[in-house]
Design an enzyme around this catalytic site. Sequence first.
Site, PDB file in Angstrom:
ATOM      1  N   HIS A   1      29.779  38.137  41.766  1.00 43.05           N
ATOM      2  CA  HIS A   1      29.567  38.429  40.341  1.00 43.05           C
ATOM      3  C   HIS A   1      28.137  38.836  40.006  1.00 43.05           C
ATOM      4  O   HIS A   1      27.193  38.298  40.573  1.00 43.05           O
ATOM      5  CB  HIS A   1      29.887  37.181  39.515  1.00 43.05           C
ATOM      6  CG  HIS A   1      31.344  36.813  39.517  1.00 43.05           C
ATOM      7  ND1 HIS A   1      32.279  37.522  38.813  1.00 43.05           N
ATOM      8  CD2 HIS A   1      32.012  35.816  40.146  1.00 43.05           C
ATOM      9  CE1 HIS A   1      33.480  36.965  39.014  1.00 43.05           C
ATOM     10  NE2 HIS A   1      33.342  35.932  39.820  1.00 43.05           N
TER      11      HIS A   1
ATOM     12  N   ARG B   1      39.716  24.967  40.579  1.00 45.05           N
ATOM     13  CA  ARG B   1      38.264  24.936  40.402  1.00 45.05           C
ATOM     14  C   ARG B   1      37.796  23.489  40.230  1.00 45.05           C
ATOM     15  O   ARG B   1      38.443  22.706  39.544  1.00 45.05           O
ATOM     16  CB  ARG B   1      37.875  25.725  39.160  1.00 45.05           C
ATOM     17  CG  ARG B   1      38.377  27.171  39.138  1.00 45.05           C
ATOM     18  CD  ARG B   1      38.152  27.748  37.764  1.00 45.05           C
ATOM     19  NE  ARG B   1      38.584  29.126  37.618  1.00 45.05           N
ATOM     20  CZ  ARG B   1      39.779  29.480  37.148  1.00 45.05           C
ATOM     21  NH1 ARG B   1      40.671  28.566  36.828  1.00 45.05           N
ATOM     22  NH2 ARG B   1      40.074  30.760  37.015  1.00 45.05           N
TER      23      ARG B   1
ATOM     24  N   ILE C   1      31.064  22.884  41.977  1.00 42.74           N
ATOM     25  CA  ILE C   1      30.937  24.296  42.381  1.00 42.74           C
ATOM     26  C   ILE C   1      32.237  25.021  42.046  1.00 42.74           C
ATOM     27  O   ILE C   1      33.212  24.959  42.788  1.00 42.74           O
ATOM     28  CB  ILE C   1      30.629  24.438  43.885  1.00 42.74           C
ATOM     29  CG1 ILE C   1      29.511  23.482  44.315  1.00 42.74           C
ATOM     30  CG2 ILE C   1      30.278  25.884  44.210  1.00 42.74           C
ATOM     31  CD1 ILE C   1      28.157  23.765  43.782  1.00 42.74           C
TER      32      ILE C   1
ATOM     33  N   CYS D   1      55.588  42.892  53.845  1.00 43.49           N
ATOM     34  CA  CYS D   1      56.784  42.199  54.339  1.00 43.49           C
ATOM     35  C   CYS D   1      56.560  40.686  54.355  1.00 43.49           C
ATOM     36  O   CYS D   1      57.490  39.930  54.621  1.00 43.49           O
ATOM     37  CB  CYS D   1      57.229  42.713  55.709  1.00 43.49           C
ATOM     38  SG  CYS D   1      56.481  41.868  57.109  1.00 43.49           S
TER      39      CYS D   1
END
Lengths: 416, 576
Positions: free
Chosen positions: B132, B401, B426, B531
Amino acid sequence: MKKYDVVIIGAGPAGLAAAVSAREEDASVLVIEREARPGGILKQCIHDGFGLIRYREKLSGCEYASREILKTRESGAEIQTLSFVSRITKLEKGFVLLLSSRHGMSNIFARSLILATGCRERTARQVAVHGTRPAGVLTAGTAQYYLNVLGQLPGKRCVILGSGDIGLIMARRLTLEGAEVLGVYEAKSEPGGLSRNLYQCLEDFDIPLHLSTTVLEVHGKERVQGVTLVKVDENLTPLPGTEEDLSCDALILSVGLIPENELAQNLGAVIDPVTKGPVADEDGMTSVPGLFSCGNAYHVSDLADYVSESGERAGRAAAVWTPGNIPSTLPVTAEKNLLYVVPQGIRRQPQEKIVFYFRCSRTLQGAILRVRLGENEILQKHYDILRPAEIEKVILNLSGKDLCSCERLTFSLEEL
Amino acid sequence: MKRSLQYKLDKLCSGRIHREKHHGIIHLTGHCSEWQQAVEAGLLAAKKGSRTHVVNDIVPDSQVMEHPLGSLPDLRDNSLDGRHPDVLIIGGGVIGCAIARELTKSKLDILLIEKEYDVAVHASSRNDGVIHPGIDLLPGLLKKKYNNRGNPLYDQLARELDIPFERVGQHLVFQKRSMKLPAIASLLYFNLSVAGKVRFIEKNKLHRLEPGLSDRAAFALFFEGAGIICPFNLTIALAENAIQNGAEISLNTAALSMDLTRRGKKYITAVHTNRGTIYPRLVISAAGVFAEEIARMAGDRFFSIHPRKGSSVILDKKVKANIHSVYSFLQGWNANRHSKGGGIIPTIHGNVLVGPDAVEVREKEDFSTHRDNLQAVFEKQKNISNWLNPADTIAYFSGIRAATYEEDFILEKGRQTENILHAAGIQSPGLTAAPAIALKMEKMALTYLSRFGNVPSNPSFNPYRKAPPHLASLPEKERDRLIRQNPDYGQILCRCEEISKGEILDAMRRPLPCFTLDGIKRRVRPTSGRCQGGFCAPLILPLIAEEAKILPENVCKGVPGSRILFGEKGEGREEI
């Protein structure tokens, strides 16, 4: 670079039949197969029912495959196994294929190319089965491989989702091997497989079939511990309040087959949104000149016999096709009560025998198939019953017909 | 202010919550009817980014479903008994593995324990893989600081570890033209506060760059700093490099309890695991959702983790042509927060990922997905793209998270216990921040260890790790050369992802070997294509059995016990 008149990708029933018929036209032929042995998925089909049309005998998939392999070897076609087509480049006069094999990378030139790559199974993720992701969720074809090729049992208390033929066959097969099949659950309101399989695989073994029911979620961390079943409406939307938990250790899916069309798509072939295979003419030639498609890669058939037929036609046509020859085609359209008709177009040359396959869009008790060339009805055929699960074959004689001045050939089904 | 908080808490749980503040910790106790209320109470009591943490002991009336330490390995042996490592790292996610690697720069005995069967099994493999730029992070947060420090480290890190990384950039798409002026004004702020440059992109140019955006996209801000990486390849590569440089990684190993003594501060003298008792000088907790439990064991619990689930969808590779950068969108304008709810992300492997969402959950290891959540994920993103179609779904997954109530990272030494360092809380942007967090934790560890004498550097440290070859991405000649050396590289077993037998065997012969289908999938990708393993799993399974010298029926999908087969058919027949 080695050159061939016809290169066929896939040594299943379609590819093998294509190889034999291309050799009959004296073309040089190479069949490329990813697996160690030719035969395709038939190698794991130890049940019978194959060859009733082609050989007028009841054969197992393996027996059917070995006959096709023998014929191919006798025809003089080359079969190269353990080889994978990594890339195809279209040239003006043919195709260059980049192959990966245990000997290295190699390039092969093909004047015409036949895709006989078969189909793959839809997975649990494609039918929105949620919950956890433990071991024990697998497609029916994979279960069949484990059981028939590796000789291993993939489940002891099995729930089967989807009533496709492989699912029905596996319900019987698992039962015979000592597993308990708790039931076959089908989201649609009609069963998906062939009638003969519904009787021989479920009824004869007292395995219940539950319609309009699907699996919402899977439970279990390590191995499947159970599933939540739910009733669905006509749009397959779950009906709240109808959830029911069932304990099991395997969820086996038979929820549809999709033609393997990535190679065709990458070459720019137009794909039919209904069949999910390429749009093709009666010889299986796609919108890319010189590129042919046959068998389940073209559209998914119920019978290996039809797959072989489709391969034969493509093989013969690919052998005699010359680059630059781009025939004008007459579009074929499927109207009322039809899911699809293939081929999607035919060459504007009168022929005595053109084979069409169609599927109806819903079960019809008594129906008339009407085929119109432009405004003129050229065929009427009566059917006592038609089911979407069962493909129908119809042969038209178009000799002496004027195919150049009309706009289309139209199929429709009238319910009685 | 305080009164109004207590009023809100009382209103939330009909006066059943008690709030106490001591030693810089806000402690919530009492009862509520549902877990969501306990989370809400924690969020109400916490101040975003504050170092004064909330410890939440509110007990919902409904029963707890899982063990506080999550699922624990069945394995019992003494393979680690009596070990005296300098550093014991708890947790084999991207943070733990990155710390282990950084620490191998020094001559230290480093032991990393991971309770799962592989590294990167939890959040580190269950995220969107975006590096990010830090668009929605408020200045002052540790998240912001370490995001901005971590982001620029990725170019070199990916080179050193020999893993693919691409700075594809991110379009923050606006749908209202009226937002144009505020957006242009925000450029100055963004250029000062995010990693990488930011540009304004006009509608015409935007649609030329990203033809897959719908007409509703009015303009965008383009963040050059955004990148994509494979989070599990990264974690595995970090782990392999750490092992090559001398660290030891012990899988299927859980910290179960600790012995503490008091000499002023508390001190960890021993860590009991299912594989023996370890006597480390320093413990580093990188335990993700279980960081609070590790802190509790160490007598140093000063924060709480509330698990927040995110679910994402993976689309077929054929739709990748529609998207060239990450996109997320802004519906309204709210200072510098863009709406939670993920985006549309091209993955480094050539798929497209949609999501994730954010749902508060109680269980820390419940990775189940649900139909409604994923429908909502699609619903949310469909406005800005003209090609998004649920029919292209090939897989979906969820991750959890490890959020604190302050919604920020905790990177600090123990408050009451001397020899523990916490890398806790974190969550996103944890992947981006990981290299910077590892450097910070390394520094703190060396500072602590220097009291026992000088810590020399490791003269044989080599930051370079060579990835096994990925045949399909090699030029034809190079590929041909490798196949001639090893014919297994020419035999394709996974047709969707074009992966050879040789590559699958390689995955089992690395510094950190794995003998599970999912482990091989995370390393070289078979069974992750369209698949979903239908064709290749039955071919890989016998290879695993042969390589690991076990029976086919003992090969697992992933976690121990996740056996795929029940043994030779016919055995069940006797039971009839």
